[in-house]
Design a protein around this motif. Structure first.
Motif, PDB file in Angstrom:
ATOM      1  N   VAL A  28       0.849  -1.193   0.000  1.00 14.10           N
ATOM      2  CA  VAL A  28       0.000   0.000   0.000  1.00 14.10           C
ATOM      3  C   VAL A  28       0.886   1.245   0.000  1.00 14.10           C
ATOM      4  O   VAL A  28       1.990   1.231   0.543  1.00 14.10           O
ATOM      5  N   ALA A  29       0.407   2.319  -0.648  1.00 14.02           N
ATOM      6  CA  ALA A  29       1.152   3.583  -0.652  1.00 14.02           C
ATOM      7  C   ALA A  29       0.164   4.733  -0.585  1.00 14.02           C
ATOM      8  O   ALA A  29      -0.883   4.701  -1.220  1.00 14.02           O
ATOM      9  N   LYS A  30       0.512   5.757   0.225  1.00 13.61           N
ATOM     10  CA  LYS A  30      -0.369   6.927   0.359  1.00 13.61           C
ATOM     11  C   LYS A  30       0.479   8.201   0.335  1.00 13.61           C
ATOM     12  O   LYS A  30       1.493   8.302   1.031  1.00 13.61           O
ATOM     13  N   TYR A  31       0.018   9.180  -0.455  1.00 17.52           N
ATOM     14  CA  TYR A  31       0.639  10.505  -0.472  1.00 17.52           C
ATOM     15  C   TYR A  31       0.251  11.268   0.781  1.00 17.52           C
ATOM     16  O   TYR A  31      -0.879  11.145   1.273  1.00 17.52           O
ATOM     17  N   SER A  32       1.158  12.099   1.288  1.00 21.31           N
ATOM     18  CA  SER A  32       0.803  12.996   2.388  1.00 21.31           C
ATOM     19  C   SER A  32      -0.113  14.093   1.843  1.00 21.31           C
ATOM     20  O   SER A  32      -0.015  14.443   0.658  1.00 21.31           O
ATOM     21  N   PRO A  33      -1.012  14.646   2.680  1.00 24.27           N
ATOM     22  CA  PRO A  33      -1.898  15.718   2.205  1.00 24.27           C
ATOM     23  C   PRO A  33      -1.122  16.915   1.638  1.00 24.27           C
ATOM     24  O   PRO A  33      -1.605  17.602   0.740  1.00 24.27           O
ATOM     25  N   SER A  34       0.096  17.140   2.129  1.00 23.34           N
ATOM     26  CA  SER A  34       0.907  18.249   1.609  1.00 23.34           C
ATOM     27  C   SER A  34       1.376  17.964   0.182  1.00 23.34           C
ATOM     28  O   SER A  34       1.717  18.880  -0.570  1.00 23.34           O
ATOM     29  N   GLY A  35       1.413  16.665  -0.180  1.00 21.60           N
ATOM     30  CA  GLY A  35       1.858  16.288  -1.518  1.00 21.60           C
ATOM     31  C   GLY A  35       3.361  16.137  -1.661  1.00 21.60           C
ATOM     32  O   GLY A  35       3.850  15.758  -2.716  1.00 21.60           O
ATOM     33  N   PHE A  36       4.122  16.406  -0.574  1.00 19.67           N
ATOM     34  CA  PHE A  36       5.589  16.368  -0.693  1.00 19.67           C
ATOM     35  C   PHE A  36       6.177  14.990  -0.434  1.00 19.67           C
ATOM     36  O   PHE A  36       7.295  14.698  -0.831  1.00 19.67           O
ATOM     37  N   TYR A  37       5.441  14.132   0.282  1.00 14.94           N
ATOM     38  CA  TYR A  37       5.977  12.820   0.643  1.00 14.94           C
ATOM     39  C   TYR A  37       4.972  11.720   0.328  1.00 14.94           C
ATOM     40  O   TYR A  37       3.771  11.956   0.263  1.00 14.94           O
ATOM     41  N   CYS A  38       5.520  10.530   0.158  1.00 13.91           N
ATOM     42  CA  CYS A  38       4.670   9.344   0.036  1.00 13.91           C
ATOM     43  C   CYS A  38       5.155   8.323   1.046  1.00 13.91           C
ATOM     44  O   CYS A  38       6.371   8.172   1.243  1.00 13.91           O
ATOM     45  N   ALA A  39       4.231   7.640   1.711  1.00 10.79           N
ATOM     46  CA  ALA A  39       4.585   6.549   2.628  1.00 10.79           C
ATOM     47  C   ALA A  39       4.127   5.254   1.987  1.00 10.79           C
ATOM     48  O   ALA A  39       2.974   5.138   1.573  1.00 10.79           O
TER      49      ALA A  39
END
Length: 612
Positions: A64-75
């Motif tokens: 699974v992968a999700k972008y941070s709401p800021s758009g600068f990082y992905c986890a």
């Protein structure tokens, strides 16, 4: 000028597992969807088919992968319970941090609204959930209170902060914080809870489960508000497990995806059913995920197909087909407008090279792995597979979804295929035979070695067969009659691929001992290169000639593509290192004198520009 340039990628499809929810997500702006397959995370534009970005740093399969709401990082999370947090603003994707969370697969990840905290759930041995601070990794509470693996997690996007999670113990849990601690569980579901999601302002959250139910709760205290019910599903939301749930960006609607092969769109305020989008009748048409971004409503079928849905009409607008299993065969159409690829499970896809549009060839050509593909100018697609048949599919003007299939049994297992450009003859290297198909008849010649690869000269008079005995066996062909062996070429490893140059002057041979040898046909098969070509560091899998017959491309188990120049055979070749990251290259083909298409074990198809 650069030696080569990566032009575009036709990406793999998401990896799906029957009976398990799949999590796909999107970028904050909604212009791209994010999903996993193999060791990679795919960031795929929703409006074009070629601008895909791939993150490949996980050592094991991603989940699974999700972008941070800021758009600068992905986890992104993987099978071993690790979370990697990486930069999304540059193509190098610099790693910010990696955290081992538990000793089992990560199932879901959620960021809070200011991109400071992460909640992660999954199948750990010592715990099923964890919440921590993004930059330091320090714990920010305790997500315990559910007794089995947790499948889904979400943050309330507004204060007072809450975390919700769904578990295989059939409960939905609510945590308050920070630091987060257990508040209560809800027992509304009778089977696994597959997904829990907040709406955009945190006023409501919804849970969906394997019992077909979708329940809505008030966002802060979790009071039950109601259920989504469809009379056709006996009062539940769906007639099968609900695997996916996504709120519309404005929170007014909910989309649900189910194993009953439908996606439903609901009005959140009065909980009425607005649209039902029905997919096919096969098991592969089960809907295992849905994601509603600012730009698209997307669902994923069990087959891995990515469906773009029209909310207003309740219809499927486009379907992205392709592969999520390793691609093992690749062929170029004679008009060079399309390529055909086949995967490990026997599915074949036709791709439009200019746009990346993909269509699965139907009916399925083989019931098992395909080991050879060739396309002829009369529209026939030849294929051989481990179901021990050769198949001639007529792909007419109606397209590939109504191919006429004509399988013929072969005397032993096929391992290679070559066909004349006009489709007049096809030759197959089998484990103990060479088969020649011409005019609907097959003639068979037994061989004392095990066949591995085969090539047919452009004038259809010479057949070269590569053996597992580390030799190339040359035969003359007249009509469908094979002569006795006229020449044998010795190699130091089993032959893996053979190809005649377009004018028939050269025969390129690759083997498992890393060698690539171009032989001059007219000069009684002497090597045509000044030096030994052994730049690959592992078995060479495939070989292709440029249309002008001056350059060769080879793909290897070492993940690289090498471009060799026959006119400068003593010079260092062009090496595209890690062309398919962490994945063998299984097919290469030239479209013109400067463009190569490659297909890999990673199920990706890549375009390369290699200037002269």
């Amino acid at each position: 000028m650069a030696e080569y340039q990566h032009v575009s990628t036709f990406p793999s499809l998401p990896k799906t597992n029957r009976g398990l929810p799949l999590v796909i997500s999107s970028t904050p702006s909604g212009d791209k969807i994010v999903y996993c397959n193999g060791n990679s995370v795919y960031i795929v534009p929703s409006d074009n088919l070629t601008g895909t970005d791939i993150y490949t740093e996980h050592p094991v399969a991603t989940t699974v992968a999700k972008y941070s709401p800021s758009g600068f990082y992905c986890a992104s999370g993987d099978q071993n319970g690790n979370i990697r947090i990486w930069d999304t603003t540059q193509t190098t994707h610099i790693l910010k941090a990696t955290y081992p969370i538990f000793s089992g697969p990560v199932r879901d990840i959620a960021w809070n609204d200011d991109s400071k905290r992460l909640a992660v759930v999954g199948e750990g041995k010592e715990r099923f959930g964890h919440v921590f601070l993004f930059d330091t990794g320090t714990s920010n509470g305790n997500l315990s209170g559910q007794s089995r693996a947790m499948s889904s997690v979400d943050f309330k996007p507004t204060r007072p902060y809450r975390i919700i999670s769904g578990s295989e113990d059939n409960t939905v849990a609510l945590f308050e914080g920070p630091p987060f601690k257990f508040k209560t569980t809800f027992h509304e579901h009778s089977r696994f809870v597959n997904v829990t999601r907040y709406n955009n302002d945190g006023s409501l959250f919804a849970s969906a489960g394997a019992d077909g139910k979708v329940v809505l709760f008030e966002g802060t205290e979790g009071t039950k508000v109601g259920e989504l019910a469809d009379d056709a599903a006996k009062g539940a939301a769906h007639g099968g497990s609900v695997f996916g749930l996504s709120w519309s960006p404005d929170g007014s609607k909910i989309a649900t995806a189910s194993g009953d092969k439908t996606v439903k769109i609901w009005n959140a305020a009065d909980r009425s059913l607005l649209k039902t989008i029905t997919f096919g009748t096969a098991i592969e048409d089960q809907q295992v995920s849905v994601q509603w971004s600012k730009q698209a409503l997307v669902s994923v079928s069990l087959s891995g197909f990515v469906n773009f849905l029209n909310v207003e009409l309740g219809t499927v607008e486009t379907i992205r087909q392709g592969h999520n299993k390793p691609i093992v065969a690749l062929a170029l159409s004679q008009d060079k407008q399309h390529i055909f690829t086949s995967d490990f499970e026997g599915h074949t896809t036709r791709w439009e090279l200019a746009t990346g549009k993909s269509q699965r060839v139907k009916p399925t050509l083989h019931k098992s792995q395909i080991v050879g593909l060739a396309h002829a100018s009369n529209g026939n697609l030849y294929s051989v597979g481990w179901d021990d048949t050769i198949n001639v599919a007529t792909i007419g003007a109606d397209g590939v979804e109504s191919a006429k299939v004509n399988p013929t049994k072969l005397p032993s297992q096929p391992l290679g295929l070559a066909a004349a450009k006009d489709g007049s003859v096809a030759v197959v290297a089998c484990y103990q035979h060479i088969a020649v198909q011409s005019g609907g008849n097959i003639s068979v010649t037994g061989i004392p070695y095990h066949g591995a690869a085969i090539a047919l000269s452009p004038d259809n008079t010479i057949v070269a067969v590569g053996g597992q005995d580390s030799k190339v066996h040359i035969y003359k062909l007249s009509g469908s009659q094979l002569s006795a062996e006229i020449k044998t070429l010795n190699h130091s490893g089993a032959i893996t691929a053979l190809s005649f140059s377009p004018n028939g002057e050269y025969l390129a041979v690759t083997d498992s001992a890393r060698k690539v040898v171009p032989y001059s046909v007219a000069k009684d098969y002497v090597s045509a290169s000044d030096k030994e070509w052994t730049f690959h560091t592992a078995k060479v899998n495939c070989v292709s000639w440029s249309p002008n017959g001056k350059r060769l491309a080879t793909g290897s188990l070492d993940t690289s593509i090498i471009v060799w120049n026959l006119e400068k055979s003593g010079e260092h070749p062009i090496i595209i290192k890690g062309a398919h990251a962490m994945s063998p290259v299984n097919g290469v083909v030239w479209i013109n004198d400067t463009t190569i298409i490659s297909a890999g074990q990673d199920a990706n198809i890549k375009h390369w520009n290699v200037p002269l």
